[in-house]
Design a protein around this motif. Structure first.
Motif, PDB file in Angstrom:
ATOM      1  N   UNK A 283       0.832  -1.204   0.000  1.00 29.75           N
ATOM      2  CA  UNK A 283       0.000   0.000   0.000  1.00 29.75           C
ATOM      3  C   UNK A 283       0.868   1.257   0.000  1.00 29.75           C
ATOM      4  N   UNK A 284       1.933   1.227   0.799  1.00 24.02           N
ATOM      5  CA  UNK A 284       2.827   2.381   0.892  1.00 24.02           C
ATOM      6  C   UNK A 284       3.526   2.631  -0.446  1.00 24.02           C
ATOM      7  N   UNK A 285       3.994   1.561  -1.107  1.00 26.56           N
ATOM      8  CA  UNK A 285       4.669   1.716  -2.398  1.00 26.56           C
ATOM      9  C   UNK A 285       3.719   2.277  -3.445  1.00 26.56           C
ATOM     10  N   UNK A 286       2.458   1.832  -3.423  1.00 26.89           N
ATOM     11  CA  UNK A 286       1.455   2.396  -4.334  1.00 26.89           C
ATOM     12  C   UNK A 286       1.303   3.887  -4.079  1.00 26.89           C
ATOM     13  N   UNK A 287       1.272   4.285  -2.815  1.00 26.55           N
ATOM     14  CA  UNK A 287       1.111   5.695  -2.460  1.00 26.55           C
ATOM     15  C   UNK A 287       2.319   6.537  -2.859  1.00 26.55           C
ATOM     16  N   UNK A 288       3.475   5.888  -3.050  1.00 23.51           N
ATOM     17  CA  UNK A 288       4.666   6.613  -3.499  1.00 23.51           C
ATOM     18  C   UNK A 288       4.711   6.773  -5.016  1.00 23.51           C
ATOM     19  N   UNK A 289       3.700   6.255  -5.708  1.00 25.79           N
ATOM     20  CA  UNK A 289       3.641   6.425  -7.155  1.00 25.79           C
ATOM     21  C   UNK A 289       4.190   5.264  -7.960  1.00 25.79           C
ATOM     22  N   UNK A 290       4.204   4.061  -7.372  1.00 27.20           N
ATOM     23  CA  UNK A 290       4.636   2.880  -8.126  1.00 27.20           C
ATOM     24  C   UNK A 290       3.419   2.139  -8.680  1.00 27.20           C
ATOM     25  N   UNK A 291       3.562   1.596  -9.893  1.00 28.67           N
ATOM     26  CA  UNK A 291       2.598   0.629 -10.392  1.00 28.67           C
ATOM     27  C   UNK A 291       3.088  -0.725  -9.897  1.00 28.67           C
ATOM     28  N   UNK A 292       2.452  -1.239  -8.866  1.00 30.15           N
ATOM     29  CA  UNK A 292       2.965  -2.411  -8.162  1.00 30.15           C
ATOM     30  C   UNK A 292       2.331  -3.691  -8.696  1.00 30.15           C
ATOM     31  N   UNK A 293       3.189  -4.646  -9.044  1.00 32.25           N
ATOM     32  CA  UNK A 293       2.782  -6.000  -9.407  1.00 32.25           C
ATOM     33  C   UNK A 293       3.420  -6.966  -8.412  1.00 32.25           C
ATOM     34  N   UNK A 294       2.654  -7.931  -7.930  1.00 33.17           N
ATOM     35  CA  UNK A 294       3.145  -8.913  -6.966  1.00 33.17           C
ATOM     36  C   UNK A 294       2.813 -10.312  -7.444  1.00 33.17           C
ATOM     37  N   UNK A 295       3.781 -11.218  -7.346  1.00 33.08           N
ATOM     38  CA  UNK A 295       3.541 -12.626  -7.631  1.00 33.08           C
ATOM     39  C   UNK A 295       2.977 -13.294  -6.381  1.00 33.08           C
ATOM     40  N   UNK A 296       1.771 -13.772  -6.469  1.00 33.38           N
ATOM     41  CA  UNK A 296       1.155 -14.553  -5.391  1.00 33.38           C
ATOM     42  C   UNK A 296       1.287 -16.021  -5.766  1.00 33.38           C
ATOM     43  N   UNK A 297       2.174 -16.722  -5.064  1.00 31.91           N
ATOM     44  CA  UNK A 297       2.513 -18.093  -5.443  1.00 31.91           C
ATOM     45  C   UNK A 297       1.404 -19.074  -5.064  1.00 31.91           C
ATOM     46  N   UNK A 298       1.291 -20.148  -5.829  1.00 34.27           N
ATOM     47  CA  UNK A 298       0.347 -21.214  -5.513  1.00 34.27           C
ATOM     48  C   UNK A 298       0.824 -21.944  -4.264  1.00 34.27           C
ATOM     49  N   UNK A 299      -0.130 -22.520  -3.530  1.00 34.69           N
ATOM     50  CA  UNK A 299       0.231 -23.416  -2.426  1.00 34.69           C
ATOM     51  C   UNK A 299       0.279 -24.816  -3.024  1.00 34.69           C
ATOM     52  N   UNK A 300       1.467 -25.325  -3.363  1.00 28.55           N
ATOM     53  CA  UNK A 300       1.555 -26.523  -4.200  1.00 28.55           C
ATOM     54  C   UNK A 300       1.088 -27.792  -3.487  1.00 28.55           C
ATOM     55  N   UNK A 301       0.730 -28.779  -4.293  1.00 30.30           N
ATOM     56  CA  UNK A 301       0.357 -30.094  -3.782  1.00 30.30           C
ATOM     57  C   UNK A 301       1.028 -31.140  -4.669  1.00 30.30           C
ATOM     58  N   UNK A 302       0.524 -32.381  -4.638  1.00 25.08           N
ATOM     59  CA  UNK A 302       1.170 -33.467  -5.379  1.00 25.08           C
ATOM     60  C   UNK A 302       1.208 -33.207  -6.886  1.00 25.08           C
ATOM     61  N   UNK A 303       0.321 -32.365  -7.399  1.00 25.15           N
ATOM     62  CA  UNK A 303       0.328 -32.069  -8.840  1.00 25.15           C
ATOM     63  C   UNK A 303       1.559 -31.272  -9.250  1.00 25.15           C
ATOM     64  N   UNK A 304       2.206 -30.619  -8.292  1.00 21.53           N
ATOM     65  CA  UNK A 304       3.359 -29.771  -8.589  1.00 21.53           C
ATOM     66  C   UNK A 304       4.684 -30.435  -8.221  1.00 21.53           C
ATOM     67  N   UNK A 305       4.684 -31.732  -7.994  1.00 22.34           N
ATOM     68  CA  UNK A 305       5.876 -32.433  -7.500  1.00 22.34           C
ATOM     69  C   UNK A 305       7.094 -32.231  -8.394  1.00 22.34           C
ATOM     70  N   UNK A 306       6.885 -32.125  -9.711  1.00 25.40           N
ATOM     71  CA  UNK A 306       8.006 -32.019 -10.651  1.00 25.40           C
ATOM     72  C   UNK A 306       8.405 -30.578 -10.947  1.00 25.40           C
ATOM     73  N   UNK A 307       7.737 -29.628 -10.320  1.00 24.19           N
ATOM     74  CA  UNK A 307       8.143 -28.229 -10.514  1.00 24.19           C
ATOM     75  C   UNK A 307       9.495 -28.016  -9.840  1.00 24.19           C
ATOM     76  N   UNK A 308      10.458 -27.531 -10.602  1.00 27.22           N
ATOM     77  CA  UNK A 308      11.792 -27.325 -10.049  1.00 27.22           C
ATOM     78  C   UNK A 308      12.121 -25.834 -10.000  1.00 27.22           C
ATOM     79  N   UNK A 309      13.343 -25.513  -9.661  1.00 32.39           N
ATOM     80  CA  UNK A 309      13.726 -24.108  -9.526  1.00 32.39           C
ATOM     81  C   UNK A 309      13.593 -23.378 -10.856  1.00 32.39           C
ATOM     82  N   UNK A 310      13.921 -24.058 -11.942  1.00 31.04           N
ATOM     83  CA  UNK A 310      13.751 -23.455 -13.269  1.00 31.04           C
ATOM     84  C   UNK A 310      12.284 -23.163 -13.560  1.00 31.04           C
TER      85      UNK A 310
END
Length: 605
Positions: A283-310
């Motif tokens: 909220x503070x960064x928005x008030x300073x005049x930034x167009x703020x984008x945030x990555x909201x990560x998934x809460x992974x389960x067994x379907x994401x087992x093969x997701x790696x750092x890449x």
């Protein structure tokens, strides 16, 4: 004749029989349910207990090695014992003299920051003063014995020190009914109803953990995402398997031309940066005049087992950069990475440097480890035996359960995050206080098996990230020394997760201009510190010598939050402004209001 009231017995009332009856009936019913659930799970997974390692943290071998070395030089142990008994005899003598009316200087005193002995009875009562000092002397003796680390492997020595402290903290007299004056006083005042309530709280926590103790740290019924926490207005404008990208609604007529992309850690949820309006960095960064984008990560389960750092790199910052360009028309961005999100940002920047991709024009790192040679107390949990056990457990279900990780982090501050709640919830029988930070702390996330194994082995165990070409991501060998863009690095002085002296090492890796700032307090409070709070100072310095301590000696301490310092720095990178951008009005439609649906998935779901 003396007034009989002076010797009257304390006003002790018996608990209401009706309350006792209801409580015990409830205990019996809930206890039976917990046992039945446990037996049912064992029937479904009969080998689970048999396959569980007897020593999951590999503690036994560490203490065996220490004991073997102690026995080779018993004189040192004898000297430590003699010193302990001399101090103990002095304590006995002082206690006797105090009972007789003499003014006595304590043999030992707790650390000024130790909140366990804040009750005045620990000093006013001769008995409890003796118990307190006796415990402190015993604790010091244990620490002195294990402090002799000569000849021990550094990681073994660290493990011995850590688990000795865990034992010492667990044995504190504050954790037991008969040696805690506050609990005794409450028991007398309530006729024991506090203990009945505590038993009910204990059962509730066992139910929450499905047979495993999951201590409630806050009244989570008082919080709801998007209602009174994580409420900064915005819209999800993009999503994939691993993240939702949130664009926040501007509050200024013009904004900086360069959007701001924030990569939070996926060990926890992004709204640590958007708790309440009064302490929301977003909220503070928005008030300073930034167009703020945030990555909201998934809460992974067994379907994401093969997701790696890449995978996190491709579907995180790279996907976000493409989406931000579609939403705003801008290719160039300023990027922020927090903790593991910062580690991902650095790896991405090194990969982009190899490919000559220059879309990220400045980088900000919050409490980020890049050189893991001295990784702090988290290193206690990372040896070959523990990693193999962890990988076997993750392999069977495809992820690391968030509650297991939460327990690990809580152990780093056991007195604050474990034992204080044992006393409050179970001995005093009180409900935990509503606290946004602890609500977030309890909202744990899972970790994909493949990614987590890579992170622990290649970074924590092998420290490959700082080795040129030591890590390959998407077919590209990366080198952090190729990062040449302007960098702002924030560390916190009392950080127990990313020790500031270790995070400082990044100043010797990057080749571009860098500003290093050290904030007071810890991994969270030092970062989430709005200017209006008036809390916590910060240190700044122009030079970046090789050693962290040398930097601090030459740094200047400034009062209050570091946020304004960062704003001045980042605004100077590209001060051009444009009309404010509304989420959904650009090339990407609004999908759902912030904070989105990914963040609302609980580890228990």
């Amino acid at each position: 004749m003396a007034d009989d009231t002076e010797h009257a017995a304390p006003d002790f009332r018996l608990p209401d029989p009706a309350i006792v009856s209801r409580t015990m009936a409830d205990v019996a019913e809930r206890g039976q349910r917990i046992v039945n659930d446990f037996l049912k799970r064992q029937a479904e997974h009969p080998g689970a207990v048999a396959e569980a390692p007897i020593d999951p943290f590999n503690i036994g071998s560490a203490f065996f090695e220490m004991t073997t070395r102690l026995m080779r030089d018993p004189q040192r142990l004898v000297q430590a014992q003699l010193g302990f008994w001399q101090d103990y005899m002095t304590l006995w003598q002082n206690t006797t003299r105090r009972i007789l009316g003499d003014a006595i200087t304590p043999v030992i005193a707790e650390d000024a920051k130790d909140k366990r002995f804040k009750d005045e009875a620990w000093r006013e009562s001769e008995v409890f003063d003796f118990i307190r000092q006796s415990y402190l002397l015993s604790a010091r003796f244990f620490r002195n014995v294990v402090d002799d680390k000569e000849g021990l492997d550094p990681r073994t020595a660290q493990k011995i020190d850590f688990y000795t402290r865990q034992f010492v903290d667990a044995m504190s007299p504050t954790n037991f009914l008969l040696t805690n004056p506050e609990v005794l006083r409450r028991t007398v005042e309530t006729g024991g109803e506090n203990l009945l309530k505590g038993l009910s709280n204990l059962l509730a926590d066992l139910e929450r953990g499905r047979g495993q103790l999951r201590i409630r740290m806050t009244d989570d019924t008082k919080f709801a995402l998007g209602d009174n926490i994580a409420v900064t207005p915005g819209q999800v404008v993009f999503q994939n398997d691993l993240m939702q990208l949130i664009q926040y609604t501007p509050t200024t007529e013009t904004v900086l031309k360069r959007p701001l992309m924030i990569l939070p850690p996926w060990i926890n949820k992004f709204y640590i940066l958007d708790l309440r309006p009064k302490n929301s960095f977003i909220r503070w960064a928005v008030a300073q005049g930034h167009t703020v984008f945030v990555c909201s990560w998934v809460n992974p389960d067994e379907r994401h087992a093969e997701k790696d750092f890449s995978s996190y790199m491709r579907e995180g910052p790279y996907a976000a950069l493409d989406a931000i360009e579609k939403a705003t028309g801008e290719r160039e961005v300023n990027a922020v990475g927090y903790c593991l999100g910062g580690t991902l940002l650095a790896a991405t920047l090194a990969q982009m440097a190899a490919k000559k991709d220059t879309r990220i024009k400045s980088a900000t790192f919050f409490t980020t480890m890049l050189d893991f040679e001295e990784s702090g107390e988290l290193g206690v949990f990372i040896d070959e035996e523990q990693l193999q056990a962890l990988e076997e457990k993750m392999g069977s279900r495809g992820y690391l359960d968030g509650r297991e990780m939460a327990t690990t982090f809580n152990m780093l501050r056991a007195n604050d995050l474990i034992w204080s709640f044992v006393v409050n919830n179970y001995l005093l029988g009180q409900e935990p206080f509503p606290f946004d930070l602890l609500y977030w702390n309890d909202d744990s996330t899972r970790m994909p098996a493949k990614m987590h194994s890579f992170y622990l082995r290649r970074m924590y165990q092998q420290n490959d990230l700082v080795k040129p070409g030591g890590i390959e991501l998407n077919g590209v060998k990366i080198d952090l020394r190729r990062i040449k863009l302007p960098t702002y690095m924030l560390s916190t002085r009392e950080d127990h997760i990313a020790p500031w002296a270790s995070t400082y090492r990044a100043t010797q890796l990057f080749k571009g201009p860098m500003r290093f700032v050290l904030a007071a307090s810890g991994h969270i409070a030092g970062v989430v510190n709005p200017p209006e709070s008036g809390k916590y100072s910060h240190w700044v310095g122009k030079d970046l010598p090789e050693k962290a301590d040398t930097w601090l000696q030459g740094a200047t301490e400034l009062a209050g939050s570091w946020w304004p310092d960062w704003q001045r720095w980042i605004a100077a990178q590209a001060p051009e402004t444009v009309p404010a951008r509304q989420p959904g009005a650009g090339g990407l439609p609004a999908l759902e209001p912030a904070p989105g649906s990914y963040v609302k998935v609980m580890a228990s779901d």
